[in-house]
Design an enzyme around this catalytic site. Sequence first.
Site, PDB file in Angstrom:
ATOM      1  N   GLY A  43       5.341 -55.545  95.861  1.00 16.68           N
ATOM      2  CA  GLY A  43       4.409 -56.654  96.071  1.00 16.68           C
ATOM      3  C   GLY A  43       5.122 -57.971  96.301  1.00 16.68           C
ATOM      4  O   GLY A  43       4.749 -58.761  97.183  1.00 16.68           O
ATOM      5  N   CYS A  44       6.151 -58.218  95.516  1.00 13.42           N
ATOM      6  CA  CYS A  44       6.880 -59.488  95.619  1.00 13.42           C
ATOM      7  C   CYS A  44       7.611 -59.584  96.955  1.00 13.42           C
ATOM      8  O   CYS A  44       7.703 -60.662  97.547  1.00 13.42           O
ATOM      9  CB  CYS A  44       7.847 -59.642  94.447  1.00 13.42           C
ATOM     10  SG  CYS A  44       6.982 -59.718  92.861  1.00 13.42           S
TER      11      CYS A  44
END
Length: 151
Positions: A43-44
Site C-alpha cells: 500500500g505504501c
Amino acid sequence: MLEIGTKAPAFTLPDQNGNMRSLADYQGQKVILYFYPKDMTAGCTKQACAFGDLYPQFREKGAAVLGVSKDSVASHKKFEEKYGLPFTLLSDPEKEVIQAYDVWKEKKNYGKVSMGVVRTTYLIDENGIIIKAFDKVKAADNPAQMLGELE
C-alpha cells in the site's frame, strides 16, 4: 486527527538524505503532509509511486509533498532510489511528529490489535494552517484526491 483551521504543529526531521527539514522551510507554499506505515510495503509503495507520478502537477500548483513514517533515513533512501521518488521522505523513528499529528493509533489487522501509523494526509496552507485532513485514506487513490483538493 487534528482539526481543520488549526496551526499545523511545527517539526524538524531528517529527510532521506539526512538533511534536516522543517515545516517552516515550506512557508509560502501549500504542503501535502502524508503519514504512512512502512517503506516498501504494498500500500505504501502504491501511494508513494502515485504521488511521484503526479509530482509535476503538485509542483505546478505550488505544493510540496512530504511523506512521513517511522522508518530510518537509510530505509527512506532505499525506498526513494528503488522507486525514483521525486519528493521528500521524512524519518520520525521517535514518533514525535507522528504523535503530534495524532496518527499513532490502535489498529486492528486480522483480529490482532496493535499500535501503528494510521494512513493520514493533511493539506497545510501557505501560512501553516491545516485546511484539509483525511484519515484512513485509500493508498492508491489518495494522491489524485489530494491533487483535486488543490483546485
